[in-house]
Design a protein around this motif. Structure first.
Motif, PDB file in Angstrom:
ATOM      1  N   ALA A 124     -13.224  45.435 -46.822  1.00 21.77           N
ATOM      2  CA  ALA A 124     -12.802  44.816 -45.560  1.00 21.77           C
ATOM      3  C   ALA A 124     -13.795  43.736 -45.120  1.00 21.77           C
ATOM      4  O   ALA A 124     -13.396  42.625 -44.754  1.00 21.77           O
ATOM      5  N   VAL A 125     -15.079  44.068 -45.186  1.00 18.69           N
ATOM      6  CA  VAL A 125     -16.089  43.073 -44.826  1.00 18.69           C
ATOM      7  C   VAL A 125     -16.024  41.900 -45.801  1.00 18.69           C
ATOM      8  O   VAL A 125     -16.054  40.725 -45.404  1.00 18.69           O
ATOM      9  N   GLY A 126     -15.910  42.227 -47.084  1.00 18.05           N
ATOM     10  CA  GLY A 126     -15.849  41.197 -48.124  1.00 18.05           C
ATOM     11  C   GLY A 126     -14.680  40.249 -47.909  1.00 18.05           C
ATOM     12  O   GLY A 126     -14.801  39.037 -48.111  1.00 18.05           O
ATOM     13  N   MET A 127     -13.542  40.799 -47.476  1.00 23.80           N
ATOM     14  CA  MET A 127     -12.380  39.954 -47.226  1.00 23.80           C
ATOM     15  C   MET A 127     -12.669  38.956 -46.105  1.00 23.80           C
ATOM     16  O   MET A 127     -12.322  37.765 -46.198  1.00 23.80           O
ATOM     17  N   GLY A 128     -13.330  39.424 -45.073  1.00 24.85           N
ATOM     18  CA  GLY A 128     -13.693  38.529 -43.971  1.00 24.85           C
ATOM     19  C   GLY A 128     -14.589  37.399 -44.447  1.00 24.85           C
ATOM     20  O   GLY A 128     -14.328  36.216 -44.171  1.00 24.85           O
ATOM     21  N   VAL A 129     -15.630  37.750 -45.187  1.00 25.30           N
ATOM     22  CA  VAL A 129     -16.566  36.734 -45.664  1.00 25.30           C
ATOM     23  C   VAL A 129     -15.874  35.806 -46.665  1.00 25.30           C
ATOM     24  O   VAL A 129     -16.157  34.604 -46.707  1.00 25.30           O
ATOM     25  N   ALA A 130     -14.959  36.359 -47.447  1.00 24.12           N
ATOM     26  CA  ALA A 130     -14.229  35.534 -48.410  1.00 24.12           C
ATOM     27  C   ALA A 130     -13.479  34.418 -47.679  1.00 24.12           C
ATOM     28  O   ALA A 130     -13.479  33.264 -48.117  1.00 24.12           O
ATOM     29  N   TRP A 131     -12.845  34.744 -46.565  1.00 21.45           N
ATOM     30  CA  TRP A 131     -12.107  33.724 -45.811  1.00 21.45           C
ATOM     31  C   TRP A 131     -13.036  32.665 -45.239  1.00 21.45           C
ATOM     32  O   TRP A 131     -12.758  31.474 -45.316  1.00 21.45           O
ATOM     33  N   VAL A 132     -14.145  33.102 -44.665  1.00 20.14           N
ATOM     34  CA  VAL A 132     -15.129  32.150 -44.143  1.00 20.14           C
ATOM     35  C   VAL A 132     -15.535  31.181 -45.246  1.00 20.14           C
ATOM     36  O   VAL A 132     -15.538  29.959 -45.067  1.00 20.14           O
ATOM     37  N   SER A 133     -15.860  31.755 -46.408  1.00 16.09           N
ATOM     38  CA  SER A 133     -16.344  30.936 -47.518  1.00 16.09           C
ATOM     39  C   SER A 133     -15.253  29.996 -48.009  1.00 16.09           C
ATOM     40  O   SER A 133     -15.499  28.818 -48.284  1.00 16.09           O
ATOM     41  N   LEU A 134     -14.046  30.520 -48.110  1.00 14.70           N
ATOM     42  CA  LEU A 134     -12.939  29.703 -48.606  1.00 14.70           C
ATOM     43  C   LEU A 134     -12.701  28.498 -47.706  1.00 14.70           C
ATOM     44  O   LEU A 134     -12.581  27.355 -48.181  1.00 14.70           O
ATOM     45  N   ILE A 135     -12.606  28.743 -46.412  1.00 11.16           N
ATOM     46  CA  ILE A 135     -12.301  27.652 -45.479  1.00 11.16           C
ATOM     47  C   ILE A 135     -13.389  26.590 -45.540  1.00 11.16           C
ATOM     48  O   ILE A 135     -13.114  25.376 -45.604  1.00 11.16           O
ATOM     49  N   ALA A 136     -14.658  27.046 -45.568  1.00  4.75           N
ATOM     50  CA  ALA A 136     -15.757  26.086 -45.655  1.00  4.75           C
ATOM     51  C   ALA A 136     -15.658  25.271 -46.931  1.00  4.75           C
ATOM     52  O   ALA A 136     -15.781  24.035 -46.917  1.00  4.75           O
ATOM     53  N   ALA A 137     -15.400  25.959 -48.037  1.00  8.46           N
ATOM     54  CA  ALA A 137     -15.321  25.270 -49.325  1.00  8.46           C
ATOM     55  C   ALA A 137     -14.172  24.272 -49.325  1.00  8.46           C
ATOM     56  O   ALA A 137     -14.298  23.145 -49.808  1.00  8.46           O
ATOM     57  N   GLU A 138     -13.041  24.659 -48.766  1.00  4.44           N
ATOM     58  CA  GLU A 138     -11.880  23.767 -48.732  1.00  4.44           C
ATOM     59  C   GLU A 138     -12.139  22.546 -47.856  1.00  4.44           C
ATOM     60  O   GLU A 138     -11.713  21.432 -48.165  1.00  4.44           O
ATOM     61  N   MET A 139     -12.841  22.779 -46.747  1.00  7.87           N
ATOM     62  CA  MET A 139     -13.126  21.659 -45.847  1.00  7.87           C
ATOM     63  C   MET A 139     -14.049  20.654 -46.522  1.00  7.87           C
ATOM     64  O   MET A 139     -13.926  19.449 -46.326  1.00  7.87           O
TER      65      MET A 139
END
Ligand SMILES: Nc1ncnc2c1ncn2[C@@H]1O[C@H](COP(=O)(O)OP(=O)(O)OP(=O)(O)O)[C@@H](O)[C@H]1O
Ligand SMILES: [Mg+2]
Lengths: 289, 328
Positions: free
Chosen positions: B252-267
């Motif tokens: 669950a924590v990993g999923m949260g951090v995954a989204w943060v990382s993904l959005i930053a990377a995409e931006m």
């Protein structure tokens, strides 16, 4: 393996056993020079003051610990490690919380590669006999303490072990449940004729259940006495008021009392207390002056 | 509570009579005079329903009880959400300018119009699907590696001394800090974004698995071993389920951090994806698209963590009865 005749099997022999724990370089003997036997089909209890090495002894036979000195034999062969030929019932609840009651009982058979159908029917038979069939699909957290411990016993029995090792299995139960469980156990043993090595604090429990009782000394644990229990079988609750029973209990109580005092003596000796008092008095005097 | 306690006592008493009889399901040589298993079973017929809970109360009462328990919570939740949208609406409608400036922020209505508009075109959907694919790949990889490595590190000292120092050295570096290196490292932009997502999810999953394994009750391991379980069986049947609650926390924590990382990377480096969409909207000064992007990201994150919680519940049904933990 399980087809072999039961008679003459399940003999535990402990010879000159010493168990030494090493901690931060210093080592202490938990058990020292113990020799004892559990004959095939015999119910043997071990009692002794707290910390005298009873659990250590049982863990050795279970194969969780290695002897520092001496030999431990099961039917003549040295014990190499834990195995399904020795059923163990622990003091703490040890059912797998993620398995239903039935799956818990099936576990040992599953490890032996027994087919799912055979497993299930064996487990259901055993649970039925223990009065737990209605709870076969419950999780352990849904059971009372007494029921959990009963499932624990059934689970240990499912693989048809030759010996049962029980470390204060009823220690956590209230006294009524405890009495019921003792009766269940003695009846069960009467039928199965397994060798049982039973560890307890409770003297009445030891006398009620056993053929023989070993009394251990305070640490390092040695065998202080070996008391045969000549009460007839099957044992019934009304025997606990018979003169023989009471005499045995009295005898064991005085043996244990000596050892408990010896165990305490190290820490709470009269001289130690005197010294404590005197130093206090000295301080008091100084404060006054 | 009361009822179940009573039942238990009753059970114990009944069992005594039953256990007088032979408790073995297999062929033990039976001395004469002792009951055989089959006889005993026949002699003591006991409907399994005898110990089941009393019949449930009528539906009306159950509905009332349900409402009393849950309704206040739902009402408060609705108020909370409506309040948020209302505050947003008022602030943007009256162009609040009070140190923070709502002058350029779109109103809820404008964003709703945008929703209607993008649902006509395929472009928005493509962004969402691409982001989800990256999350799925990165997270799945992190799950497999994190749980696998975590089990080994938690169980074996050797593995711990071998892998842990290196992993501990990498751990403090946030996934976003990997972006430049990742772009150089991987041949394909898509792969490098998945990699960033993986990095984000990996460490929480790994660390929670390790500590979950180490927290497995020793008596259960002993019980497993004296029931004949070998190391691999112990791992699969005892250690893995024993660590499962903490593994799911890690997921669950990993999923949260995954989204943060993904959005930053995409931006930063993306060409597609919902993070890119949001950033592009800013560059193109289409403000309602920014807010739409934000809300979409929030909803997708919610969806993913909800999914994990759902899977966790289904995979660990026994936890419903566990007495551990504060909140029920
Ligand atoms: N892992 C260990 N390391 C060091 N010392 C230990 C260890 N386990 C037990 N001991 C010591 O060995 C002695 C015997 O312990 P053991 O658990 O066998 O006692 P016991 O007779 O079962 O006591 P109780 O009746 O309280 O359960 C104790 O004094 C204990 O401090
Ligand atoms: Mg003990």
């Amino acid at each position: 393996m399980s087809d072999a005749p039961k008679a003459g099997r399940g003999h535990i022999a402990i010879r000159d056993l010493t168990v030494r724990y090493t901690q931060h370089g210093s080592s202490i003997d938990a058990v020292s020079n113990v020799s004892l036997d559990v004959q095939p089909g015999e119910f043997v209890s071990i009692i002794g003051p707290s910390g005298c090495g009873k659990s250590t002894l049982l863990n050795i036979v279970a194969g969780f610990l290695k002897p520092s000195d001496g030999k431990v034999l099961l039917d003549g062969a040295p014990i190499k490690g834990p195995g399904a030929d020795r059923g163990v019932v622990f003091q703490q609840y040890s059912l797998f919380p993620w398995m239903s009651v039935r799956k818990n009982v099936e576990f040992g058979l599953k490890m032996q590669g027994v087919s799912a159908n055979a497993r299930t029917s064996a487990a259901r038979t055993l649970l039925g006999l223990a009065g737990l069939l209605a709870f076969e699909n419950h999780y352990p957290d849904q059971l009372s303490g007494g029921m959990k411990q009963r499932v624990g016993i059934v689970r240990a029995l499912a693989t048809s072990p030759q010996v049962m090792l029980m470390d204060e299995p009823f220690g956590a139960l209230d006294s009524q449940t405890r009495v019921v469980m003792q009766e269940i156990l003695t009846n069960m043993w009467q039928q199965l004729r397994l060798s049982v090595m039973f560890i307890t604090h409770d003297i009445e429990e030891a006398v009620f259940l056993s053929d023989r009782v070993y009394v251990m000394t305070a640490r390092p644990g040695r065998i202080k006495a070996e008391i045969p229990i000549p009460l007839p079988r099957p044992r019934t609750p009304d025997m606990t008021s018979s003169p023989t029973f009471l005499a045995l209990v009295r005898q064991l109580k005085s043996l244990i009392r000596e050892e408990s005092l010896a165990a305490m003596g190290g820490e709470l000796g009269a001289r130690g207390l005197e010294g404590f008092d005197r130093s206090l008095a000295g301080e008091g005097m100084q404060a006054v002056l | 509570m009361q009822a179940s306690n009573l039942r238990v006592v009753d059970e114990d008493r009944e069992a005594t009579g039953l256990f007088v009889a032979a408790p073995a399901g297999r062929e033990h040589p039976q001395p004469t005079g002792l009951a055989r298993t089959e006889d005993v079973l026949r002699a003591a017929p006991r409907p399994p329903s005898a110990a089941l809970p009393p019949p449930p109360s009528p539906p009306y009462f159950r509905l009332l009880a349900w409402a009393r328990q849950h309704l206040p919570g739902y009402v408060l939740a609705a108020c909370s959400l409506i309040g948020l949208v209302l505050a947003w609406h008022l602030a943007t409608k009256y162009k609040l300018d009070f140190y923070i400036r709502f002058t350029n922020i779109p109103t809820p209505g404008e964003v709703m119009d945008k929703v209607a508009q993008v649902s006509q075109s395929k472009r928005f959907g493509t962004h969402v699907v691409l982001s989800l694919r990256r999350i799925f790949l990165g997270f799945a990889l992190a799950g497999v590696l994190g749980i696998g490595l975590g089990l080994l590190i938690g169980r074996y000292k050797l593995m711990r001394s071998l892998f842990f120092p290196a992993l501990e050295a990498l751990r403090p570096i946030p996934a976003i800090a990997w972006v430049p290196i990742s772009i150089m490292l991987w041949p394909d932009n898509e792969v490098s974004i998945v990699f960033i997502t993986f990095i984000g999810a990996f460490f929480p999953i790994l660390l929670n698995t390790v500590s979950g394994v180490q927290a497995v009750d020793g008596v259960l391991l002993r019980a497993g071993r004296c029931l004949g379980a070998k190391e691999s069986a112990l791992m699969w049947h005892v250690i893995l389920p024993g660590a499962a609650p903490q593994i799911f926390t890690g997921l669950a924590v990993g999923m949260g951090v995954a989204w943060v990382s993904l959005i930053a990377a995409e931006m930063i480096s993306g060409q597609f994806g919902i993070g890119y969409y949001t950033w592009e909207a800013y560059s193109l000064i289409t403000y309602s698209e920014i807010v739409l992007g934000m809300i979409t990201i929030g909803l997708l994150g919610l969806l993913c963590s909800g999914l994990i919680r759902l899977v966790g519940k289904a995979a660990m049904p026994w936890l419903a009865f566990s007495t551990q933990g504060g909140e029920r």
